[in-house]
Structures are given as structure tokens and as C-alpha cells.
Write a protein that holds these residues in place. Structure first.
Motif, mmCIF file in Angstrom:
data_model
loop_
_atom_site.group_PDB
_atom_site.id
_atom_site.type_symbol
_atom_site.label_atom_id
_atom_site.label_comp_id
_atom_site.label_asym_id
_atom_site.label_seq_id
_atom_site.Cartn_x
_atom_site.Cartn_y
_atom_site.Cartn_z
ATOM 1 N N ASP A 166 12.651 14.551 3.111
ATOM 2 C CA ASP A 166 13.015 13.157 2.828
ATOM 3 C C ASP A 166 11.753 12.397 2.475
ATOM 4 O O ASP A 166 10.679 12.686 2.990
ATOM 5 C CB ASP A 166 13.600 12.477 4.075
ATOM 6 C CG ASP A 166 14.724 13.273 4.683
ATOM 7 O OD1 ASP A 166 15.587 13.725 3.924
ATOM 8 O OD2 ASP A 166 14.717 13.442 5.923
ATOM 9 N N PHE A 167 11.915 11.426 1.605
ATOM 10 C CA PHE A 167 10.835 10.452 1.381
ATOM 11 C C PHE A 167 11.360 9.127 1.917
ATOM 12 O O PHE A 167 12.065 8.418 1.205
ATOM 13 C CB PHE A 167 10.497 10.319 -0.095
ATOM 14 C CG PHE A 167 9.941 11.579 -0.694
ATOM 15 C CD1 PHE A 167 8.604 11.900 -0.544
ATOM 16 C CD2 PHE A 167 10.759 12.443 -1.397
ATOM 17 C CE1 PHE A 167 8.094 13.067 -1.090
ATOM 18 C CE2 PHE A 167 10.254 13.608 -1.951
ATOM 19 C CZ PHE A 167 8.914 13.917 -1.795
ATOM 20 N N GLY A 168 11.065 8.834 3.156
ATOM 21 C CA GLY A 168 11.654 7.646 3.761
ATOM 22 C C GLY A 168 13.164 7.809 3.771
ATOM 23 O O GLY A 168 13.685 8.767 4.332
ATOM 24 N N ASN A 202 18.082 16.309 -13.336
ATOM 25 C CA ASN A 202 16.956 15.463 -12.945
ATOM 26 C C ASN A 202 17.223 14.862 -11.574
ATOM 27 O O ASN A 202 18.322 14.389 -11.317
ATOM 28 C CB ASN A 202 16.778 14.311 -13.944
ATOM 29 C CG ASN A 202 16.136 14.800 -15.215
ATOM 30 O OD1 ASN A 202 15.386 15.776 -15.196
ATOM 31 N ND2 ASN A 202 16.433 14.147 -16.318
ATOM 32 N N GLY A 203 16.220 14.913 -10.717
ATOM 33 C CA GLY A 203 16.376 14.310 -9.399
ATOM 34 C C GLY A 203 17.036 15.221 -8.387
ATOM 35 O O GLY A 203 17.242 14.836 -7.235
ATOM 36 N N ALA A 204 17.354 16.455 -8.784
ATOM 37 C CA ALA A 204 18.026 17.380 -7.860
ATOM 38 C C ALA A 204 17.097 17.786 -6.720
ATOM 39 O O ALA A 204 17.548 18.060 -5.607
ATOM 40 C CB ALA A 204 18.503 18.615 -8.614
ATOM 41 N N GLY A 205 15.800 17.828 -6.987
ATOM 42 C CA GLY A 205 14.840 18.218 -5.949
ATOM 43 C C GLY A 205 13.987 19.423 -6.319
ATOM 44 O O GLY A 205 13.274 19.956 -5.480
ATOM 45 N N LYS A 206 14.026 19.822 -7.592
ATOM 46 C CA LYS A 206 13.307 21.027 -8.011
ATOM 47 C C LYS A 206 11.797 20.882 -7.838
ATOM 48 O O LYS A 206 11.138 21.773 -7.286
ATOM 49 C CB LYS A 206 13.618 21.339 -9.490
ATOM 50 C CG LYS A 206 15.088 21.504 -9.798
ATOM 51 C CD LYS A 206 15.346 21.801 -11.266
ATOM 52 C CE LYS A 206 14.930 20.704 -12.230
ATOM 53 N NZ LYS A 206 15.632 19.430 -12.082
ATOM 54 N N THR A 207 11.249 19.767 -8.322
ATOM 55 C CA THR A 207 9.802 19.571 -8.224
ATOM 56 C C THR A 207 9.361 19.494 -6.767
ATOM 57 O O THR A 207 8.342 20.082 -6.379
ATOM 58 C CB THR A 207 9.386 18.302 -8.986
ATOM 59 O OG1 THR A 207 9.752 18.473 -10.357
ATOM 60 C CG2 THR A 207 7.902 18.048 -8.882
ATOM 61 N N THR A 208 10.163 18.806 -5.958
ATOM 62 C CA THR A 208 9.863 18.717 -4.529
ATOM 63 C C THR A 208 9.814 20.110 -3.907
ATOM 64 O O THR A 208 8.913 20.421 -3.126
ATOM 65 C CB THR A 208 10.927 17.858 -3.825
ATOM 66 O OG1 THR A 208 11.013 16.603 -4.495
ATOM 67 C CG2 THR A 208 10.592 17.641 -2.373
ATOM 68 N N LEU A 209 10.767 20.937 -4.289
ATOM 69 C CA LEU A 209 10.810 22.307 -3.765
ATOM 70 C C LEU A 209 9.533 23.068 -4.136
ATOM 71 O O LEU A 209 8.912 23.731 -3.300
ATOM 72 C CB LEU A 209 12.047 23.040 -4.314
ATOM 73 C CG LEU A 209 12.240 24.471 -3.842
ATOM 74 C CD1 LEU A 209 12.466 24.517 -2.336
ATOM 75 C CD2 LEU A 209 13.392 25.133 -4.571
HETATM 76 N N1 ADP Z 1 6.748 11.106 -3.770
HETATM 77 C C1 ADP Z 1 8.040 10.704 -3.750
HETATM 78 N N2 ADP Z 1 8.381 9.550 -3.132
HETATM 79 C C2 ADP Z 1 9.660 9.147 -3.072
HETATM 80 N N3 ADP Z 1 10.672 9.805 -3.598
HETATM 81 C C3 ADP Z 1 10.429 10.960 -4.240
HETATM 82 C C4 ADP Z 1 9.092 11.469 -4.352
HETATM 83 N N4 ADP Z 1 9.133 12.645 -5.028
HETATM 84 C C5 ADP Z 1 10.439 12.849 -5.332
HETATM 85 N N5 ADP Z 1 11.201 11.840 -4.852
HETATM 86 C C6 ADP Z 1 12.677 11.748 -4.963
HETATM 87 O O1 ADP Z 1 13.235 12.957 -4.540
HETATM 88 C C7 ADP Z 1 14.320 13.326 -5.358
HETATM 89 C C8 ADP Z 1 14.069 14.687 -5.977
HETATM 90 O O2 ADP Z 1 13.017 14.584 -6.955
HETATM 91 P P1 ADP Z 1 12.401 15.792 -7.752
HETATM 92 O O3 ADP Z 1 12.087 16.881 -6.800
HETATM 93 O O4 ADP Z 1 11.302 15.288 -8.575
HETATM 94 O O5 ADP Z 1 13.626 16.232 -8.669
HETATM 95 P P2 ADP Z 1 13.639 17.162 -9.967
HETATM 96 O O6 ADP Z 1 12.304 17.787 -10.125
HETATM 97 O O7 ADP Z 1 14.719 18.141 -9.704
HETATM 98 O O8 ADP Z 1 13.981 16.282 -11.114
HETATM 99 C C9 ADP Z 1 14.472 12.223 -6.385
HETATM 100 O O9 ADP Z 1 15.460 11.319 -5.927
HETATM 101 C C10 ADP Z 1 13.131 11.572 -6.399
HETATM 102 O O10 ADP Z 1 13.238 10.222 -6.748
#
Ligand code: ADP
Ligand code: MG
Lengths: 223, 236
Positions: free
Chosen positions: B14-16, B40-47
Motif C-alpha cells: 500500500d502507499f498510504g 495501467n495501475g494494476a501494480g506491475k511496476t510496484t511488483l
Molecule cells: N510511489 C507511489 N506512491 C503512491 N502511489 C503509488 C506509487 N507507486 C505506485 N502507486 C500506485 O499504485 C498503483 C499501482 O501502480 P503501478 O505499479 O505503477 O502500476 P502499473 O505499473 O501496473 O501501471 C497505482 O494506483 C499507482 O498510482
């Protein structure tokens, strides 16, 4: 440990000398400070000597701020600071590398600024003037050891420069004030008995700031 | 005995108040090529950030080669390609690569650099400042940079986005070569056809959860698209 730090220094100096603009900008800026204070205020030489040490450090600190901002703007570009966090090197060696390059660049600025200062304030080059070398070194290292870690903290925030100033000034001001005091003594040619204790106090702060930053830098890189 | 390359156990982030990932379970074997798909926004980059150790999960466990992803033994095994180029524009291509070889302690620096430059077809521009490069050329240099230290595990976040046809073909060839050498590869992309061509396995993330995880071929590209990426799919 030292090899990655030196690689950082090498790349930073390479870029700095390639874009000579920041060095030139700093030099002109300092020139302006000295010109303004020298010709705008008609003050006696005695008063001048009172404020000159402060002016010198104003020029040093501004050049230092400029150098820090530049050095970390380069790391923010293209996510390079994050790239450093991915490298098989310790936070400490990254800190050491950035600290060294920022310090070298700031000392270089200071070496370029100082001759203008000497000319404007018509200082006699006496033997005591050499006492400025440890003073400037100690004051500069205090500024850069703190400035390096605080720049890394604030580099990913939106109001980067404001945050950096807010964090840096309260911590670094004792060192700057003591450095100004010591510089005054040297310029007035009156080395008081508290010269050495004060210098040692600055050096002690340098060591503390450096050591803490060195150990904490790993935590700064992960967010 | 080949130890598992990547193990994620109920990872959430979670981010907040913003949810990025929920209860992700994922195991990747050495040498496997996994494509992660999702809107977009699924969470791939976060993963990917969690796997690379840049970001820590709010909950759950991540093991890369059996240890903490941020462990120094992992860092030299890992290469990350993301939308951030990790390049200094005021250095030449060669100077950027030299810096990387020093930081990764790569042996035989000069040979290594000329070989990766050859691979991404940038040899003729090696002494030019990166600031004079087009975006596509910078992306190619980023790929070269990532290959310098012979990484065991490649994490690629939408590496095809912004590349022209020729560069896409080049990267496809490079990735096939990496796979042939037994490298483990995790890739996010929007392009189902490229993913289908390259990978062994598809993982689909939707609304921060893994909703599909199967070998390539279990479902055809069109079937995948209609199930997860069509307008109707979004409703279900
Ligand atoms: N540093 C961050 N601070 C707050 N929210 C974030 C941050 N990084 C990602 N998010 C949120 O987390 C969710 C997943 O983002 P992300 O992993 O970038 O998705 P994807 O790469 O699949 O498009 C999105 O809702 C994004 O706004
Ligand atoms: Mg993304």
C-alpha cells in the motif's frame, strides 16, 4: 569499497569540467557579491575587515549550495540515484563518492573565489594567512558532509531546494559561524587562544556528521 | 539442485490509502521467462520494484535466490530495465558504460563494452554524448548497460514501449539469446503478441491481484485479450 567511490568521483568531475557553466556562474556570482559590498557601502577599512569574513563565507556557501544542487540534479535525471541503489555497492561507498566529488568541486570554487577576495579587500599575504587553509577545509567538509546526505534525502521530493535549505541550515550554521570567527581572527592577524579549540570543535563536528551520514546512507537510498 | 529463482508469498503493498498489490503469490524457476500483463495501475511496476529490492512490501515475504532481494549478493545478479534510463546525458555512451563496469566490478571492461555496444548497434556513436541521442538510442544504450555484468535475472518493465520496429526486433533477439543462456526473465508488457512469442508463462494482474497464471499456449492471445483486456472484461 574505495573503487566504486572513485568511479563516482571520476564521472562527476568529468561532467563538471565538461559543462564549465556552473564553475563560471559561481565565479561571477562571487565577484558580484564582492563588488557590491566593496563599492556600494562606503565604510572604513576597519568595518570592512569586520564584515569581510562573513562575505567570504557567504560566497563559499552559495557556491556550495550551487554545487550540491547541480551534483544531485544530475543524479535525479533518468533515475540515476535509484540505479545506484540497485548496484552491488554499499550506501557508504556511494556517500563517500558523492561527498568527495562535492567537496572537491566546492574547494575548487573556493580556490577560484579567494584570489578575487584578496584583491578586493587588499589583503596582505602574510604567513598567518596560511592558517585559513585548515579553517576553510574544516568548514567546507562540515558543509559538504551534511549537504551530501541531505541532498540525497530531498532529491526525490517536489520542493527539493526548499527542503534542502530547511534541513541544512539549522544543522550547518554552527560550523559556518565558527568558521567565520576563525577567518576573522586570521584576517585581523590576531590569533586568539581559542583559535585551536574552535578549529578542533569544527573538525569534531565534521567527523560526527560524516560518520553518521556514512552509516545512514543505505537507508536513504531505499524509499 | 536448482534453487528457486523467485518466491513471493502473500505480498501486499500500500502507499498510504492507495492499494498497489494484494496477496501476490508467485514462484519463478531459474531459466523461466515470465510475462506479466495488466492494465495501467494494476501494480506491475510496484511488483518489479519489490522484486528488485528498491521497494519493500507492506506484507508478505519475497525471496530472490533464497535471500532478501536487497542483499548485496543479489544485486550483482540482477539487471533492471525500466522507463527510467539510468544514464547520464552529459557523458558519452562509453563513459556511461565504463561507470557501470566499475560499479559492477566487471572484468575485461573494454571487451565487454565493445561487445554490448555491438549488440545494440551503437558502436558508431560510442564517443557521442548521450544528450545527442534519440530516445530510442538511449533505450538501446540502457539495454547495453543492463547486459554488461551478465545478470542472472532480468527485470524488464515495458521495455518495448517507445521502441521502433527495428529496435523491437533487436530486443526480441537479445532476450531470446538471454533465455538460451539460461537467464531468468520477468517482463511486463502491453503487447500480447510479443509476450506470446517470447515467454514460457503468462501472469495477469488485475486490480492488484494475480487473476491468471498459466503456461503460454494454455489460452490463445485472442482468448486472453477478450478475457482480461476487452471492454467487457473490465466489467466482470
Ligand atoms: N510511489 C507511489 N506512491 C503512491 N502511489 C503509488 C506509487 N507507486 C505506485 N502507486 C500506485 O499504485 C498503483 C499501482 O501502480 P503501478 O505499479 O505503477 O502500476 P502499473 O505499473 O501496473 O501501471 C497505482 O494506483 C499507482 O498510482
Ligand atoms: Mg508500470
Amino acid at each position: 569499497m574505495l573503487k566504486p567511490s572513485l568511479a563516482i568521483v571520476q564521472k562527476d568531475l568529468r561532467m563538471e569540467f565538461r559543462s564549465k557553466e556552473s564553475i563560471l556562474a559561481m565565479w561571477i556570482f562571487s565577484l558580484l557579491i564582492f563588488v557590491i559590498f566593496n563599492f556600494t557601502f562606503e565604510v572604513s577599512r576597519l568595518v570592512m575587515l569586520e564584515i569581510a569574513p562573513g562575505l567570504l563565507w557567504v560566497a563559499f556557501i552559495f557556491s556550495g549550495m550551487f554545487g550540491l544542487n547541480h551534483s544531485f540534479a544530475v543524479e535525479r535525471e533518468n533515475g540515476n540515484l535509484r540505479s545506484m541503489a540497485l548496484m552491488p555497492v554499499t550506501g557508504g561507498s556511494i556517500y563517500l563518492g558523492k561527498f568527495l566529488s562535492v567537496t572537491i568541486i566546492m574547494l575548487l570554487f573556493e580556490t577560484l573565489i579567494f584570489p578575487i577576495f584578496v584583491i578586493f579587500y587588499d589583503l596582505q599575504l602574510t604567513a598567518t594567512l596560511f592558517l585559513l587553509i585548515p579553517v576553510i577545509l574544516a568548514g567546507t567538509i562540515g558543509f559538504t558532509s551534511l549537504g551530501t546526505i541531505l541532498s540525497a534525502v530531498s532529491v526525490h521530493t517536489r520542493n527539493q531546494q526548499i527542503l534542502l535549505s530547511l534541513l541544512l541550515w539549522p544543522l550547518v550554521s554552527p560550523i559556518i559561524i565558527w568558521s567565520v570567527n576563525l577567518t576573522s581572527m586570521v584576517l585581523a592577524g590576531e590569533i586568539l587562544t581559542n583559535f585551536l579549540p574552535l578549529l578542533i570543535r569544527i573538525i569534531a563536528f565534521d567527523v560526527i556528521f560524516f560518520t553518521i551520514s556514512f552509516m545512514l546512507f543505505d537507508y536513504i537510498l531505499e524509499d | 539442485m536448482s534453487e528457486i529463482a523467485l518466491h513471493l508469498d502473500s505480498v501486499s503493498k500500500d502507499f498510504g490509502r492507495i492499494i498497489a498489490l494484494r496477496g501476490i503469490n508467485l514462484d519463478v524457476q531459474p531459466g523461466e521467462f515470465v510475462s506479466i500483463l495488466g492494465r495501467n495501475g494494476a501494480g506491475k511496476t510496484t511488483l518489479l520494484n519489490i522484486i528488485s529490492g528498491i521497494s519493500t512490501p507492506s506484507e508478505g515475504e519475497v525471496l530472490l535466490f533464497g535471500t532478501d532481494p536487497a542483499a548485496s549478493s543479489n544485486k550483482s545478479k540482477l539487471a533492471v530495465i525500466s522507463h527510467e534510463m539510468f544514464l547520464y546525458s552529459n557523458l558519452t555512451a562509453v563513459e556511461n558504460l565504463e561507470y557501470y563496469t566499475q560499479m559492477y566490478r566487471v572484468e575485461g571492461m573494454e571487451d565487454k563494452i565493445s561487445s554490448v555496444l555491438e549488440t545494440v548497434e551503437l558502436t558508431h556513436r560510442r564517443f557521442d554524448l548521450v544528450s545527442t541521442f534519440s530516445r530510442g538510442m538511449m533505450q538501446r544504450l540502457t539495454i547495453a548497460r543492463a547486459l554488461l555484468h551478465d545478470p542472472q535475472f532480468l527485470l524488464l518493465d515495458e521495455p518495448f514501449t517507445g521502441l521502433d520496429q527495428h529496435a523491437i526486433a533487436m530486443l526480441t533477439t537479445i532476450l531470446k539469446g538471454q533465455k538460451a543462456q539460461g537467464r531468468t526473465i520477468l517482463l511486463t508488457t502491453h503487447d500480447l503478441h510479443i509476450a506470446n512469442d517470447l515467454s514460457d508463462r503468462f501472469v495477469v494482474i488485475d486490480k492488484h491481484r494475480v487473476v491468471y497464471d498459466a503456461a503460454v499456449g494454455a489460452l490463445g492471445v485472442d482468448e486472453l485479450r477478450s478475457r482480461f483486456f476487452s471492454a467487457e472484461g473490465a466489467q466482470s
